[in-house]
Enzyme design. Structure first.
Site, PDB file in Angstrom:
ATOM      1  N   ASP A 165     -22.942  -9.894 -22.222  1.00 46.39           N
ATOM      2  CA  ASP A 165     -22.259 -11.182 -22.932  1.00 46.39           C
ATOM      3  C   ASP A 165     -22.162 -12.515 -21.446  1.00 46.39           C
ATOM      4  O   ASP A 165     -21.498 -12.314 -20.856  1.00 46.39           O
ATOM      5  CB  ASP A 165     -21.505 -10.897 -23.967  1.00 46.39           C
ATOM      6  CG  ASP A 165     -20.632 -12.692 -24.000  1.00 46.39           C
ATOM      7  OD1 ASP A 165     -21.089 -13.440 -24.440  1.00 46.39           O
ATOM      8  OD2 ASP A 165     -19.648 -11.507 -25.200  1.00 46.39           O
TER       9      ASP A 165
ATOM     10  N   ASN B 124     -23.023 -15.779 -31.906  1.00 47.64           N
ATOM     11  CA  ASN B 124     -23.996 -16.221 -32.530  1.00 47.64           C
ATOM     12  C   ASN B 124     -24.519 -17.336 -31.789  1.00 47.64           C
ATOM     13  O   ASN B 124     -25.038 -18.681 -32.875  1.00 47.64           O
ATOM     14  CB  ASN B 124     -24.626 -15.936 -33.725  1.00 47.64           C
ATOM     15  CG  ASN B 124     -25.523 -16.455 -34.642  1.00 47.64           C
ATOM     16  OD1 ASN B 124     -26.523 -17.288 -35.568  1.00 47.64           O
ATOM     17  ND2 ASN B 124     -26.876 -16.067 -33.140  1.00 47.64           N
TER      18      ASN B 124
ATOM     19  N   CYS C 168     -25.131 -17.855 -28.098  1.00 48.44           N
ATOM     20  CA  CYS C 168     -25.106 -17.161 -26.584  1.00 48.44           C
ATOM     21  C   CYS C 168     -26.773 -16.785 -26.897  1.00 48.44           C
ATOM     22  O   CYS C 168     -28.103 -16.490 -26.829  1.00 48.44           O
ATOM     23  CB  CYS C 168     -24.321 -16.709 -25.677  1.00 48.44           C
ATOM     24  SG  CYS C 168     -23.223 -17.892 -25.578  1.00 48.44           S
ATOM     25  N   ARG C 169     -26.501 -15.204 -27.011  1.00 42.86           N
ATOM     26  CA  ARG C 169     -27.575 -14.529 -27.033  1.00 42.86           C
ATOM     27  C   ARG C 169     -28.707 -14.151 -27.863  1.00 42.86           C
ATOM     28  O   ARG C 169     -30.129 -14.523 -27.849  1.00 42.86           O
ATOM     29  CB  ARG C 169     -27.018 -12.712 -27.145  1.00 42.86           C
ATOM     30  CG  ARG C 169     -26.206 -12.563 -25.462  1.00 42.86           C
ATOM     31  CD  ARG C 169     -25.918 -11.464 -25.262  1.00 42.86           C
ATOM     32  NE  ARG C 169     -24.411 -11.664 -26.047  1.00 42.86           N
ATOM     33  CZ  ARG C 169     -23.916 -10.390 -25.782  1.00 42.86           C
ATOM     34  NH1 ARG C 169     -23.915 -10.111 -25.799  1.00 42.86           N
ATOM     35  NH2 ARG C 169     -22.800 -11.042 -26.960  1.00 42.86           N
ATOM     36  N   SER C 170     -28.141 -13.971 -29.351  1.00 42.65           N
ATOM     37  CA  SER C 170     -29.599 -14.161 -30.236  1.00 42.65           C
ATOM     38  C   SER C 170     -29.326 -15.119 -30.878  1.00 42.65           C
ATOM     39  O   SER C 170     -31.331 -15.405 -30.990  1.00 42.65           O
ATOM     40  CB  SER C 170     -28.251 -13.639 -31.610  1.00 42.65           C
ATOM     41  OG  SER C 170     -26.581 -13.914 -31.960  1.00 42.65           O
TER      42      SER C 170
ATOM     43  N   CYS D 119     -25.826 -10.377 -32.681  1.00 37.98           N
ATOM     44  CA  CYS D 119     -24.743 -10.823 -30.856  1.00 37.98           C
ATOM     45  C   CYS D 119     -23.484 -10.931 -31.911  1.00 37.98           C
ATOM     46  O   CYS D 119     -23.527 -10.842 -32.889  1.00 37.98           O
ATOM     47  CB  CYS D 119     -24.645 -11.590 -30.090  1.00 37.98           C
ATOM     48  SG  CYS D 119     -24.815 -13.453 -30.693  1.00 37.98           S
TER      49      CYS D 119
HETATM   50  P1  4NP Z   1     -23.162 -14.496 -27.812  1.00 39.54           P
HETATM   51  O1  4NP Z   1     -21.742 -14.485 -26.726  1.00 39.54           O
HETATM   52  O2  4NP Z   1     -22.259 -13.232 -28.848  1.00 39.54           O
HETATM   53  O3  4NP Z   1     -23.963 -13.941 -27.236  1.00 39.54           O
HETATM   54  O4  4NP Z   1     -23.340 -15.578 -28.970  1.00 39.54           O
HETATM   55  C1  4NP Z   1     -20.740 -14.999 -27.300  1.00 39.54           C
HETATM   56  C2  4NP Z   1     -20.250 -16.259 -28.060  1.00 39.54           C
HETATM   57  C3  4NP Z   1     -18.877 -16.895 -28.075  1.00 39.54           C
HETATM   58  C4  4NP Z   1     -17.178 -15.527 -27.956  1.00 39.54           C
HETATM   59  C5  4NP Z   1     -18.261 -14.376 -27.223  1.00 39.54           C
HETATM   60  C6  4NP Z   1     -19.168 -14.293 -27.299  1.00 39.54           C
HETATM   61  N1  4NP Z   1     -16.564 -15.464 -28.128  1.00 39.54           N
HETATM   62  O5  4NP Z   1     -15.423 -14.933 -27.477  1.00 39.54           O
HETATM   63  O6  4NP Z   1     -16.121 -16.621 -28.517  1.00 39.54           O
END
Ligand code: 4NP
Length: 169
Positions: free
Chosen positions: A132, A18, A20-22, A15
């Site tokens: 997201d 790294n 939340c989703r992955s 993702c």
């Molecule tokens: P992820 O979500 O890609 O599912 O881990 C996010 C985590 C952090 C951020 C964006 C999306 N950020 O902007 O810091």
């Protein structure tokens, strides 16, 4: 390590951050693999295309939602996609189109694994992207888990059917 194990199945979820989703997919799919008695044959990992959260634990909202459903995310730490991932993983599965594009840009032209969207394994899910949840409310984390659980079942089934695993040992 035997040649058979080197040729085994390895899955990397990708993702953006790294956190939340992955890592959610990492924990859920690892749990499915463990329950199927296949943890000696299927390696599971996750990473982000961005560097912002390297070394950090997953988002506490992801960890809490996952714990409610029996998945442990507490030992996971953020890391960024690296060149060696293309030799170490034969399934590289992105959570959305933007991150798939980012991985494709870095992917060597002779990569022989499967690079695609995680949700494309789940015929019962109409969407192709795991949304997201980072900037949204708590309900987004439950929605991510619902999708990840369904897609993890479908992915494991596809890997078993692919014939790449050896008989139980
Ligand atoms: P992820 O979500 O890609 O599912 O881990 C996010 C985590 C952090 C951020 C964006 C999306 N950020 O902007 O810091």
């Amino acid at each position: 390590m035997t040649a058979e194990k080197r040729e085994g199945v390895s899955v990397l979820f990708v993702c953006l951050g790294n956190i939340c989703r992955s890592p959610t997919a990492h924990a859920v799919f690892r749990h499915r693999v463990d329950q199927a008695g296949l943890s000696n044959q299927i390696k599971v990992d996750s990473c982000g295309t961005a560097h912002w959260h390297v070394g950090e634990p997953p988002d506490s909202r992801s960890t809490a939602e996952a714990a409610e459903r029996g998945y442990d995310m507490t030992t996971l730490r953020g890391r960024q996609l690296q060149t060696s991932d293309f030799s170490d993983f034969n399934y590289i599965l992105a959570m959305d189109m933007a991150n798939l594009s980012n991985v494709q840009v870095q992917c060597p032209s002779d990569y022989e694994g499967h690079l695609g969207l995680f949700l494309d394994f789940a015929e019962s899910i109409n969407e192709r992207e795991v949304p997201d949840p980072y900037y949204g409310g708590d309900e987004g984390f439950g929605e991510v888990l619902n999708m990840v659980e369904t897609a993890s079942d479908a992915l494991l089934e596809a890997i078993v059917k692919s014939g790449r695993l050896h008989a139980a040992d």
